[in-house]
Design an enzyme around this catalytic site. Structure first.
Site, PDB file in Angstrom:
ATOM      1  N   ASP A 129       0.815  -1.227   0.000  1.00  0.00           N
ATOM      2  CA  ASP A 129       0.000   0.000   0.000  1.00  0.00           C
ATOM      3  C   ASP A 129       0.849   1.278   0.000  1.00  0.00           C
ATOM      4  O   ASP A 129       0.332   2.361  -0.287  1.00  0.00           O
ATOM      5  CB  ASP A 129      -0.918   0.029   1.226  1.00  0.00           C
ATOM      6  N   GLY A 172      -5.595  -0.992  -1.405  1.00  0.00           N
ATOM      7  CA  GLY A 172      -5.327   0.326  -0.828  1.00  0.00           C
ATOM      8  C   GLY A 172      -6.513   0.724   0.033  1.00  0.00           C
ATOM      9  O   GLY A 172      -7.484   1.272  -0.468  1.00  0.00           O
ATOM     10  N   GLU A 224      -9.675   0.111  -3.315  1.00  0.00           N
ATOM     11  CA  GLU A 224     -10.723  -0.616  -2.562  1.00  0.00           C
ATOM     12  C   GLU A 224     -11.301   0.223  -1.417  1.00  0.00           C
ATOM     13  O   GLU A 224     -12.428   0.022  -0.992  1.00  0.00           O
ATOM     14  CB  GLU A 224     -10.161  -1.921  -1.993  1.00  0.00           C
ATOM     15  N   ARG A 268     -18.318  -3.141 -16.670  1.00  0.00           N
ATOM     16  CA  ARG A 268     -17.867  -4.366 -16.002  1.00  0.00           C
ATOM     17  C   ARG A 268     -16.848  -4.019 -14.920  1.00  0.00           C
ATOM     18  O   ARG A 268     -16.221  -2.958 -14.967  1.00  0.00           O
ATOM     19  CB  ARG A 268     -17.197  -5.314 -17.008  1.00  0.00           C
ATOM     20  N   ARG A 277      -0.412  -8.977  -4.680  1.00  0.00           N
ATOM     21  CA  ARG A 277       0.576  -9.269  -3.634  1.00  0.00           C
ATOM     22  C   ARG A 277       1.402 -10.518  -3.935  1.00  0.00           C
ATOM     23  O   ARG A 277       2.413 -10.756  -3.290  1.00  0.00           O
ATOM     24  CB  ARG A 277      -0.145  -9.484  -2.290  1.00  0.00           C
TER      25      ARG A 277
HETATM   26  O1  F6P Z   1      -1.285  -5.544   3.286  1.00  0.00           O
HETATM   27  C1  F6P Z   1      -2.136  -4.526   2.863  1.00  0.00           C
HETATM   28  C2  F6P Z   1      -3.298  -5.110   2.137  1.00  0.00           C
HETATM   29  O2  F6P Z   1      -2.841  -5.709   0.945  1.00  0.00           O
HETATM   30  C3  F6P Z   1      -4.394  -4.087   1.845  1.00  0.00           C
HETATM   31  O3  F6P Z   1      -4.184  -3.374   0.669  1.00  0.00           O
HETATM   32  C4  F6P Z   1      -5.624  -4.958   1.816  1.00  0.00           C
HETATM   33  O4  F6P Z   1      -6.769  -4.218   2.172  1.00  0.00           O
HETATM   34  C5  F6P Z   1      -5.329  -5.985   2.841  1.00  0.00           C
HETATM   35  O5  F6P Z   1      -3.943  -6.109   2.906  1.00  0.00           O
HETATM   36  C6  F6P Z   1      -5.939  -7.327   2.575  1.00  0.00           C
HETATM   37  O6  F6P Z   1      -5.673  -8.161   3.647  1.00  0.00           O
HETATM   38  P1  F6P Z   1      -5.892  -9.725   3.702  1.00  0.00           P
HETATM   39  O7  F6P Z   1      -4.779 -10.364   2.906  1.00  0.00           O
HETATM   40  O8  F6P Z   1      -5.797 -10.052   5.159  1.00  0.00           O
HETATM   41  O9  F6P Z   1      -7.229 -10.004   3.085  1.00  0.00           O
END
Ligand code: F6P
Length: 344
Positions: A129, A172, A224, A268, A277
């Protein structure tokens, strides 16, 4: 200094393994043994560890995720967990601990370090983030921006073929860095971030104008954590994690419905989610992670406890963890105004 523990906490992040490798290599050169703590603070509560040596980190620089595992465990939820951490720090004969994490993990590291119960803690800032204060960038962010940008480039061709609006929801929750960088890099027509309430009238006016001018498709990138004006909150799931964060999701879908209703243009949504990630870290994140790991070990060696590695300009230095955990680093209005230049 003989034994140093290392843990990774919070959401995983590309570049974590580069940090772990750097810590182990630097420690080895200083005849220090590194004890890997499994699954964040949970591992220190349970004394769940793995010894790390040069072999364990030999081929991990290019690997995503974390070889130590992670969790969103908050030991301050239960006083007995904090006690277990202090006890296990002693029973594992740790001389210092390096905590690699974002605001939550570093918040715990800061508290433990300040409580003065003999825990010598150094921090290392990570999050895709990029919302941690006291460092210009966190590792993981660059990879996530690149993944999101490539995905948006792909979504552009299908949006164009079908003459649709494509809403792309990126991660985010409190800060719009990922949306801003990937949105500008991919030439998005609108970028919506948590820092600025979304005005649906403005959104539909921009999209209708594009259509009227003969531009048959549009790309809307939304963080988000973006919120529609008038205090309306859109959440798919309402559970809280142990740090009290709501699990987000759903703004993309709501935006798509509203856009279609207000503009009549077929719309959409794609939620990029955890794809941002996962997987191979970018070269930038491997390099930054390596510099952070070496600096974290330097902070341990020079006794700068309560400090963390930080990127300032082109230098990596030590700064108090306290400076990173007070307030989040969010997108300022000036930068968002720059993004607005390209709306439409
Ligand atoms: O680590 C930050 C993050 O990737 C945020 O952007 C996101 O809202 C959150 O983690 C999601 O977390 P999890 O993997 O626990 O669903």
């Amino acid at each position: 200094m003989e034994r140093v523990g290392v843990l990774t906490g919070g959401g995983d992040c590309p570049g974590l393994n580069a940090v772990i490798r750097a810590i182990v290599v630097k420690a080895f050169q200083n005849r220090i043994k590194v004890i890997g703590i499994k699954n964040g603070w949970q591992g220190l509560i349970k004394a769940d560890t793995v010894d790390l040596d040069l072999d364990s980190v030999a081929e991990i620089v290019s690997k995503g995720g974390t070889i130590l595992g992670t969790s969103r465990t908050n030991p301050y939820k239960k006083p007995e967990d904090v006690k277990s951490i202090i006890d296990n720090f002693k029973s594992l004969n740790l001389d210092a601990l390096i905590a690699i994490g974002g605001e939550d993990t570093l918040g715990v590291a800061n508290k433990l370090s300040k409580e003065n119960k003999g825990l010598k803690v150094v921090g290392c800032p990570k999050t895709i983030d990029n919302d941690l204060s006291a460092t210009d960038y966190t590792f993981g962010f660059d990879t996530a921006v690149n993944i999101a940008t490539e995905a948006i480039d792909r979504l552009r061709t299908t949006a164009e073929s079908h003459h649709r609006v494509m809403v792309v929801e990126v991660m985010g929750r409190h800060a719009g860095w990922l949306a801003l960088h990937s949105g500008i890099a991919s030439g998005a027509n609108l970028i919506l971030i948590p820092e600025v309430p979304v005005n649906l009238d403005e959104v539909s006016a921009i999209l209708k104008k594009r259509k009227a001018e003969g531009r048959e498709y549009s790309i809307v990138v939304a963080a988000e954590g973006a919120r529609i004006m008038a205090g309306q909150t859109v959440l798919k799931e309402k559970e809280l994690d142990s740090f009290g964060h709501v699990r987000l999701g759903g703004i993309g879908e709501t935006l798509a419905e509203e856009i279609e209703k207000r503009t009549g243009i077929e719309t959409r949504t794609t939620v990029l989610g955890h794809i941002q990630r996962g997987g191979t870290p970018s070269a930038f994140d491997r390099f930054l992670g390596t510099r952070f790991g070496v600096t974290a070990m330097d902070l341990v060696l020079t006794g700068k406890f309560g400090y963390m590695a930080s990127l300032k300009g082109t230098d990596v230095i030590g700064v108090p963890i306290q400076d990173a955990v007070g307030t989040l680093k969010t997108v300022d209005t000036k930068l968002y105004d720059l993004a607005r230049t390209f709306f439409g």
